[in-house]
Design an enzyme around this catalytic site. Structure first.
Site, PDB file in Angstrom:
ATOM      1  N   LYS A   1      -2.071  -5.396   6.190  1.00 37.25           N
ATOM      2  CA  LYS A   1      -2.850  -4.272   6.990  1.00 37.25           C
ATOM      3  C   LYS A   1      -4.561  -4.983   6.914  1.00 37.25           C
ATOM      4  O   LYS A   1      -5.704  -4.821   6.400  1.00 37.25           O
ATOM      5  CB  LYS A   1      -2.557  -3.171   6.578  1.00 37.25           C
ATOM      6  CG  LYS A   1      -3.570  -1.762   7.683  1.00 37.25           C
ATOM      7  CD  LYS A   1      -2.862  -0.800   6.307  1.00 37.25           C
ATOM      8  CE  LYS A   1      -3.130   0.531   7.114  1.00 37.25           C
ATOM      9  NZ  LYS A   1      -2.373   1.781   6.776  1.00 37.25           N
TER      10      LYS A   1
ATOM     11  N   CYS B   1       0.877   0.339  10.997  1.00 40.07           N
ATOM     12  CA  CYS B   1       0.091   1.664  11.349  1.00 40.07           C
ATOM     13  C   CYS B   1      -1.352   1.244  12.003  1.00 40.07           C
ATOM     14  O   CYS B   1      -1.379   1.753  13.035  1.00 40.07           O
ATOM     15  CB  CYS B   1       0.045   2.418   9.744  1.00 40.07           C
ATOM     16  SG  CYS B   1       0.215   4.735  10.308  1.00 40.07           S
TER      17      CYS B   1
ATOM     18  N   GLU C   1       6.286   1.194   7.309  1.00 37.16           N
ATOM     19  CA  GLU C   1       5.002   1.279   6.082  1.00 37.16           C
ATOM     20  C   GLU C   1       5.633   1.749   4.994  1.00 37.16           C
ATOM     21  O   GLU C   1       6.590   3.400   5.311  1.00 37.16           O
ATOM     22  CB  GLU C   1       3.826   2.255   6.696  1.00 37.16           C
ATOM     23  CG  GLU C   1       2.789   1.367   6.333  1.00 37.16           C
ATOM     24  CD  GLU C   1       1.800   2.503   6.277  1.00 37.16           C
ATOM     25  OE1 GLU C   1       1.418   3.536   7.100  1.00 37.16           O
ATOM     26  OE2 GLU C   1       0.891   1.819   5.840  1.00 37.16           O
TER      27      GLU C   1
HETATM   28  N1  LIG Z   1      -0.687   4.949   6.799  1.00 36.29           N
HETATM   29  C1  LIG Z   1      -2.047   4.813   7.943  1.00 36.29           C
HETATM   30  O1  LIG Z   1      -2.504   3.975   8.290  1.00 36.29           O
HETATM   31  C2  LIG Z   1      -1.802   6.481   8.511  1.00 36.29           C
HETATM   32  C3  LIG Z   1      -2.625   6.394  10.320  1.00 36.29           C
HETATM   33  C4  LIG Z   1      -3.167   7.313  10.844  1.00 36.29           C
HETATM   34  O2  LIG Z   1      -2.524   8.493  10.193  1.00 36.29           O
HETATM   35  C5  LIG Z   1      -4.042   7.645  11.892  1.00 36.29           C
HETATM   36  O3  LIG Z   1      -4.561   9.026  12.336  1.00 36.29           O
HETATM   37  O4  LIG Z   1      -4.387   6.758  12.121  1.00 36.29           O
END
Ligand SMILES: NC(=O)CCC(=O)C(=O)O
Length: 276
Positions: free
Chosen positions: A114, A155, A66
């Site tokens: 996302k 993520c 990402e």
């Molecule tokens: N970039 C993200 O979406 C981070 C997600 C993340 O760290 C989490 O704990 O969930």
């Protein structure tokens, strides 16, 4: 399309969603854990070199992190944004397109936006609000390739089991999550959520993160990983820049589902998973 729990109707699955082995049943995947700086050209050239290296190692599927062309920090996002509808005007798409031609690999068959934006506030530790600068996507992304049916999440999407279940129901073999977990949540949760998504759905989970030295206020956890369908950790990196090359063997999915037929054991008289 959204997925929800409901006790009165069943998931709609058609024949094309049934598990099928892809043409290539064993292949190499590359997880390109890149160092990301505020110099976009440098980021592009590092990504290009990693793709070249991975292609030479025989990798058929390359996963990038990402935010690999921009530091993960809200003050950079708008300046680094590109028009993805116009390859020629986008340095990132131009580089990827050239790399695809140079190495005979396939890139860019789908675009995932996302679905779950990362808004977090842990007092004294971390505060981040993606929804201040981004708009969430509103659909899952499934793409059929010669190496299998791939579901994509970005993520924070990994924290939502329903998305992975939906992919499982639609016959996905591998869920790829480009990601950038942080130091506060990474140690406790990063490996746990990957293994949970894989073992619950009896499929492969591949993640790819920037390396820890990446620029910006947000310190990244790293540890790009491939997990197999019984929840086993197949290969992982540390936090430094690296290219993880690992093997995906689709017969492991069949074996795991035969040995432990979770689908047949489900109690849909008690709970059911539906898509709306
Ligand atoms: N970039 C993200 O979406 C981070 C997600 C993340 O760290 C989490 O704990 O969930």
């Amino acid at each position: 399309m959204a997925s929800i729990w409901n006790t009165s109707s069943v998931t709609k699955v058609d024949a094309s969603d049934a598990f099928q082995l892809p043409n290539i049943t064993k292949f190499r995947i590359a997880l390109c854990q890149l160092s990301v700086t505020s110099d976009k050209n440098l980021n592009l050239s590092r990504a290009c070199s990693s793709i070249e290296y991975a292609a030479k190692q025989g990798a058929k599927l390359h996963v990038l992190p990402e935010m690999w062309n921009c530091p993960y920090s809200a003050d950079y996002f708008s300046n680094y944004a590109e028009d993805f509808d116009n390859v020629d005007a986008s340095p990132t798409l131009s580089m990827l397109s050239k790399a695809a031609c140079d190495h005979g690999i396939t890139i860019l068959k789908a675009k995932h936006r996302k679905i779950h934006l990362f808004d977090i506030d842990i007092p004294g530790e971390i505060s981040f609000k993606e929804s201040d600068t981004f708009t969430a996507g509103d659909k899952p992304t499934i793409v059929d390739t010669e190496v299998g049916r791939i579901g994509v999440g970005i993520c924070h999407d990994i924290r939502f089991p329903e998305l992975a279940m939906l992919y499982r129901k639609r016959g996905v073999h591998i869920i790829c999550y480009p990601a950038a977990f942080n130091m506060s949540t990474g140690e406790l949760l990063w490996e746990l959520v990957q293994r949970a998504r894989a073992v619950d759905n009896q499929l492969f989970v591949a993640t790819c993160s920037p390396s820890r030295d990446s620029g910006g206020y947000y310190t990244i956890w790293g540890h790009s990983t491939l997990v197999g369908p019984s929840g086993e950790l197949i290969s992982t990196s540390g936090h430094e820049e690296a290219v993880v090359i690992a093997e995906i063997d689709h017969s492991k999915i069949e074996l795991q589902r035969k040995s432990l037929p979770l689908d047949d054991q489900k109690r849909e008289d008690i709970y059911k998973f539906i898509e709306t």
